[in-house]
Motif scaffolding. Structure first.
Motif, short mmCIF file in Angstrom:
data_model
loop_
_atom_site.label_atom_id
_atom_site.label_comp_id
_atom_site.label_asym_id
_atom_site.label_seq_id
_atom_site.Cartn_x
_atom_site.Cartn_y
_atom_site.Cartn_z
N MET A 95 7.74 3.32 6.69
CA MET A 95 6.42 3.92 6.45
C MET A 95 6.25 4.33 4.99
SD MET A 95 5.83 6.29 9.83
CE MET A 95 4.39 7.07 9.11
N ALA A 96 7.35 4.83 4.39
CA ALA A 96 7.28 5.22 2.98
C ALA A 96 7.03 4.01 2.09
CB ALA A 96 8.58 5.91 2.58
N THR A 99 3.45 2.99 2.60
CA THR A 99 2.55 3.96 1.95
C THR A 99 2.34 3.61 0.49
OG1 THR A 99 3.28 5.72 3.45
CG2 THR A 99 2.26 6.41 1.37
N TYR A 100 3.35 3.05 -0.13
CA TYR A 100 3.22 2.64 -1.53
C TYR A 100 2.58 1.25 -1.65
CZ TYR A 100 4.57 0.78 -6.09
OH TYR A 100 4.55 0.18 -7.31
N LEU A 104 6.42 11.56 1.41
CA LEU A 104 6.60 11.22 2.82
C LEU A 104 8.08 11.17 3.19
CD1 LEU A 104 5.47 10.28 5.55
CD2 LEU A 104 5.51 7.95 4.68
N LYS A 163 3.37 9.65 -3.57
CA LYS A 163 3.07 10.02 -2.18
C LYS A 163 4.10 9.45 -1.20
CE LYS A 163 -1.89 10.74 -2.72
NZ LYS A 163 -3.24 10.28 -2.39
N SER A 164 4.61 8.27 -1.49
CA SER A 164 5.64 7.68 -0.62
C SER A 164 6.93 8.51 -0.67
CB SER A 164 5.92 6.24 -1.01
OG SER A 164 6.58 6.16 -2.26
N PRO A 185 -1.72 0.47 -0.27
CA PRO A 185 -2.84 0.86 -1.15
C PRO A 185 -2.82 0.15 -2.49
CG PRO A 185 -1.79 2.80 -0.19
CD PRO A 185 -0.89 1.63 0.08
N TRP A 228 0.58 6.52 -5.67
CA TRP A 228 1.03 6.17 -4.32
C TRP A 228 2.56 6.10 -4.22
CZ3 TRP A 228 -1.68 6.72 -0.15
CH2 TRP A 228 -3.07 6.76 -0.26
#
Length: 414
Positions: free
Chosen positions: A350-351, A354-355, A376, A372-373, A358, A369
């Motif tokens: 998921m990490a 997440t990068y 996470l 943000k990863s 996007p 991003w």
């Protein structure tokens, strides 16, 4: 180092502690044990959770080793193997993990080096934050952060490396990627904070397990290590409790603990049985009455005909039950362990998504991003979930055992 080797046919020792070590199986191989195999037993340090036990089993998964038993509470590893495998070879294999073989009678605080490292990492983190706030030159703060990461990371990075080497993902891997990712985007203070907090959580887990071990070891102090044996000529000599056999006679004076279970054949006394029954009122015992190891002779002198060797006494069974209770996992703990094995790789994927999603498909800012990863990875780490369940159960069982309440395991506690 405790490297006892003996034939598997006679692997059960007389002392209760040894029997506990052999009966609590944390990990076990599926290989069929060959006749003539021998058992080597090591006392170890730094074995505080399932990650270390898995690492031990991985390095010992070699031809000639049939079974590996790791006892978390006793800090021992028992290896059943062919006699052509030497103790030193097995010791090197164990020492290749973060777990280290130590002397059996080692009195050193096994957590002392870890406490020093975590404390030093925390101090350096604080110094880095202060210098970042009050000193314009960032070289000082970055230096403090770098040293803090190296000190605290020495408790995390080696575990992550071994997990990756074994093609598995665990919490150490997640945290390591988060730290190095933060370093890549130059978030030095955040990388250092992650290292410190995670190493602190690992230390707290280790201290909790050590506390449970200490509580069990306290139970062994209830019974005396020696006893006064009365021979056929009525001569008294002091010998080790383990050397006394059934139908031999031992003498206990006022104020002393009874060394073994038996029947009084001479004298009478008031016996404090609180260690076994919890009853605070002493019980009067005379010729023909049963008495038990670990109880206290309050007055008078009595001779007892031994009916059970030490490993079969009531108090030994109590100690054994406490140790077994620590090893029995509650349904919640079993669920958490299974959940973490699936959850950890999912979080990692998921990490990454997440990068990538996007940035590749929606024109997202790469730096934003990536950050943000990493967030996470840190907030979704199952560390608190995985640690909290077994530690709360072990703490509860230990606290109750200290107060004379014995529970058969986490299942019954839950």
């Amino acid at each position: 180092m405790k490297g006892h080797t003996h034939n598997s046919a006679t692997s059960c020792c007389d002392h209760t502690k040894s029997s506990i070590e052999q009966e609590i199986v944390i990990e076990k191989s599926s290989s069929k044990i060959e006749a003539g195999s021998i058992i080597t037993l090591f006392k170890v340090s730094n074995m505080d959770c399932a990650d270390e036990i898995k690492a031990i089993n991985d390095v010992l998964r070699i031809d000639g080793i049939f079974e590996v038993k790791a006892n978390l509470m006793a800090s021992t590893i028992q290896i059943t193997h062919r006699n052509n495998l030497e103790s030193n070879f097995l010791k090197k294999k164990v020492n290749s993990t973060v777990v280290k073989v130590i002397e059996e009678n080692s009195s050193q605080n096994q957590n002392a080096p870890r406490i020093i490292k975590v404390a030093l990492s925390g101090v350096l983190l604080c110094l880095g934050l202060l210098s970042q706030r009050f000193i314009t030159d960032s070289i000082f703060s970055n230096l403090f952060f770098a040293i803090s990461i190296l000190v605290g990371g020495s408790l995390i990075f080696p575990k992550a490396y071994r997990a990756l080497k074994g093609l598995s993902l665990d919490m150490n891997v997640l945290m390591t990627f988060a730290v190095f990712g933060a370093l890549i985007i130059k978030q030095y203070s955040e990388a250092t904070t992650v290292v410190f907090l995670f190493s602190l959580s690992e230390l707290l887990e280790s201290l909790s397990v050590q506390r449970a071990r200490n509580a069990i070891s306290e139970l062994f102090k209830i019974t005396p290590k020696t006893a006064f044996l009365v021979d056929e000529n009525n001569l008294v000599k002091e010998i080790l409790v383990e050397e006394i056999k059934i139908d031999q006679k031992v003498r206990t004076k006022a104020g002393e603990s009874l060394p073994l279970d038996g029947v009084i054949i001479s004298g009478n006394a008031n016996i404090d049985q609180a260690t076994l029954t919890g009853e605070s009122i002493p019980v009067y015992k005379t010729i023909g009455d049963e008495v038990y190891a670990g109880t206290i002779n309050l007055d008078g002198s009595i001779d007892v005909l031994v009916s059970k060797i030490f490993s079969d006494t009531k108090i030994s069974q109590v100690i054994k039950l406490v140790a077994e209770a620590q090893a029995q996992r509650a349904p919640a703990q079993q669920f958490v362990d299974k959940f973490a094995r699936i959850y950890t790789p999912v979080v990692f994927v998921m990490a990454i998504l997440t990068y990538l999603l996007p940035v590749l498909f929606f024109g997202g800012n790469s730096y934003e991003w990536f950050y943000k990863s990493l967030v996470l990875l840190v907030i979704a780490c199952p560390c608190a979930l995985v640690i909290s369940t077994p530690i709360s159960i072990v703490s509860a069982l230990t606290a109750l055992a200290r107060r004379g309440v014995l529970i058969k395991g986490g299942t019954f506690l839950e």
